[in-house]
Design an enzyme around this catalytic site. Structure first.
Site, PDB file in Angstrom:
ATOM      1  N   HIS A   2       0.872  -1.184   0.000  1.00  0.00           N
ATOM      2  CA  HIS A   2       0.000   0.000   0.000  1.00  0.00           C
ATOM      3  C   HIS A   2       0.912   1.238   0.000  1.00  0.00           C
ATOM      4  O   HIS A   2       0.978   1.978   0.997  1.00  0.00           O
ATOM      5  CB  HIS A   2      -0.912  -0.046   1.233  1.00  0.00           C
ATOM      6  CG  HIS A   2      -2.122   0.827   1.147  1.00  0.00           C
ATOM      7  ND1 HIS A   2      -2.382   1.648   0.058  1.00  0.00           N
ATOM      8  CD2 HIS A   2      -3.159   1.030   2.023  1.00  0.00           C
ATOM      9  CE1 HIS A   2      -3.509   2.297   0.271  1.00  0.00           C
ATOM     10  NE2 HIS A   2      -4.002   1.949   1.444  1.00  0.00           N
ATOM     11  N   ARG A  50      -3.125  11.531   2.894  1.00  0.00           N
ATOM     12  CA  ARG A  50      -3.304  10.742   1.664  1.00  0.00           C
ATOM     13  C   ARG A  50      -3.478  11.698   0.491  1.00  0.00           C
ATOM     14  O   ARG A  50      -2.915  11.510  -0.582  1.00  0.00           O
ATOM     15  CB  ARG A  50      -4.556   9.848   1.770  1.00  0.00           C
ATOM     16  CG  ARG A  50      -4.481   8.729   2.800  1.00  0.00           C
ATOM     17  CD  ARG A  50      -3.467   7.684   2.405  1.00  0.00           C
ATOM     18  NE  ARG A  50      -3.720   7.128   1.090  1.00  0.00           N
ATOM     19  CZ  ARG A  50      -4.580   6.145   0.826  1.00  0.00           C
ATOM     20  NH1 ARG A  50      -5.260   5.584   1.793  1.00  0.00           N
ATOM     21  NH2 ARG A  50      -4.743   5.690  -0.426  1.00  0.00           N
TER      22      ARG A  50
HETATM   23  N1  NVA Z   1      -4.656  -4.214   5.258  1.00  0.00           N
HETATM   24  C1  NVA Z   1      -5.885  -3.540   4.936  1.00  0.00           C
HETATM   25  C2  NVA Z   1      -5.640  -2.108   4.591  1.00  0.00           C
HETATM   26  C3  NVA Z   1      -6.861  -1.309   4.263  1.00  0.00           C
HETATM   27  C4  NVA Z   1      -6.561   0.104   3.870  1.00  0.00           C
HETATM   28  C5  NVA Z   1      -6.574  -4.246   3.785  1.00  0.00           C
HETATM   29  O1  NVA Z   1      -5.884  -4.633   2.830  1.00  0.00           O
HETATM   30  O2  NVA Z   1      -7.785  -4.450   3.844  1.00  0.00           O
HETATM   31  N1   CP Z   2      -6.519   3.495   4.197  1.00  0.00           N
HETATM   32  C1   CP Z   2      -7.192   3.273   3.062  1.00  0.00           C
HETATM   33  O1   CP Z   2      -6.621   2.916   2.022  1.00  0.00           O
HETATM   34  O2   CP Z   2      -8.519   3.504   3.151  1.00  0.00           O
HETATM   35  P1   CP Z   2      -9.651   3.080   2.097  1.00  0.00           P
HETATM   36  O3   CP Z   2      -9.679   1.566   2.078  1.00  0.00           O
HETATM   37  O4   CP Z   2     -10.908   3.686   2.618  1.00  0.00           O
HETATM   38  O5   CP Z   2      -9.274   3.605   0.736  1.00  0.00           O
END
Ligand code: NVA
Ligand code: CP
Length: 307
Positions: free
Chosen positions: A130, A290
């Site tokens: 991410h 973000r």
């Molecule tokens: N580890 C989480 C992050 C969400 C922003 C997911 O992948 O669902």
């Molecule tokens: N933290 C993040 O990526 O949030 P969303 O899943 O809401 O985009």
């Protein structure tokens, strides 16, 4: 800069610092009402094969603030959901748009998309990483602590996309990084290999949150079950019991330790409501950032003379 932002492993420390400095500048401009028409007439296609609130809104608002346009493509409703090959989708979007943001499952799909396009591809989350979130985290930590070098970043929980990006981003920026996760939930082998080969030797992997949290300057956590792992929820609740950011854990960290959470958060699981609310300002600064970090990424990758 690279053509794309696929993962932090592809960026140099200088690239990351350039993104953070640009984000600071764009944030300053926005707060002071200075026009930011840098991406006038440009279009970002946003492909979502998983849910999102922050990523979608921050990319769409950010693109608008930069004078461009963002369009939302749902994995289910577009032809992607009916099996059109990613390499064909890539070559079509390449002819309409100036950039692609994609949130999906397999990292390989994002890498494949980038191979078939001349326009930049930005990773908005995969199972592996991410990067946009961690750029925002680094921006927030630098804002609050003035530096990144030498700080201890501690991550508690699943060795997931967030853990992978935090390890790489933190180490590249000269931070000490400690991680605590249960056996069987380690970060990706590729990331551990990178961490172990880091010349500064500041990475450590622990099996208890207490060991990892000692003298931390920043404590970070994330959900126990990520998107796509809903069926493992019960098994994971057992495996992650105790891997929680709470007041007792925070007491082991350095005075003034920050808490970060990418959100959405599950109070009572990976973080207590008490710690979450006590550090809400830092956590929502992180969410706000973000917007600024991604505007910097789009400006640097999609702008005319910025790379
Ligand atoms: N580890 C989480 C992050 C969400 C922003 C997911 O992948 O669902
Ligand atoms: N933290 C993040 O990526 O949030 P969303 O899943 O809401 O985009």
């Amino acid at each position: 800069m690279t053509k794309d932002l696929l993962k932090l492993l592809d960026l140099s420390k200088e690239d990351i610092v350039k993104i953070l400095n640009t984000a600071d500048q764009l944030k300053y401009e926005q707060k002071h009402g200075i026009a930011q028409d840098h991406l006038h007439g440009k279009t970002l296609a946003m492909i979502f094969e998983k849910n999102s609130t922050r990523t979608r809104v921050s990319f769409e608002a950010g693109m608008f603030q930069l004078g461009g346009h963002a369009l939302f493509l749902s994995g289910k409703e577009s032809q992607i959901g009916r099996g059109e090959p990613v390499e064909d989708t890539a070559r079509v979007l390449d002819r309409y748009c100036d950039g692609i943001m994609i949130r999906t499952f397999a990292q390989e799909e994002v890498e494949e998309l980038a191979r078939y396009t001349r326009i930049p591809v930005i990773n908005g989350l995969t199972d592996f990483c991410h990067p946009c979130q961690v750029l925002a985290d680094l921006l927030t930590i630098r804002e609050h602590k003035a530096v990144l070098e030498g700080l201890k970043l501690c991550y508690i929980g699943d060795g997931n996309n967030m853990a992978n990006s935090l390890i790489v981003g933190g180490l590249k920026c000269g931070m000490e990084v400690s991680v605590a996760c249960p056996q069987g939930y380690d970060p990706a082998p590729q990331v551990l290999e990178f961490a172990k080969s880091d010349p500064a030797h500041t990475f450590s992997l622990h099996r208890t949150p207490q060991e990892a949290a000692v003298h931390a300057d920043v404590l970070v956590t994330d959900v126990w079950a990520s998107m796509g792992q809903e069926e493992e929820k019960a098994v994971r609740e057992k495996a992650f019991a105790g891997y929680q950011v709470n007041a007792e854990l925070l007491a082991l960290a350095n005075e003034g330790c920050m808490v970060q959470h990418c959100l959405p958060a599950h109070r009572g699981e990976e973080i207590t409501a008490e710690v979450f609310e006590a550090h809400a300002e830092e956590i929502f600064d992180e969410a706000e950032n973000r917007l600024h970090a991604q505007k910097a990424v789009m400006y640097l990758l999609m702008g005319d003379k910025n790379g």
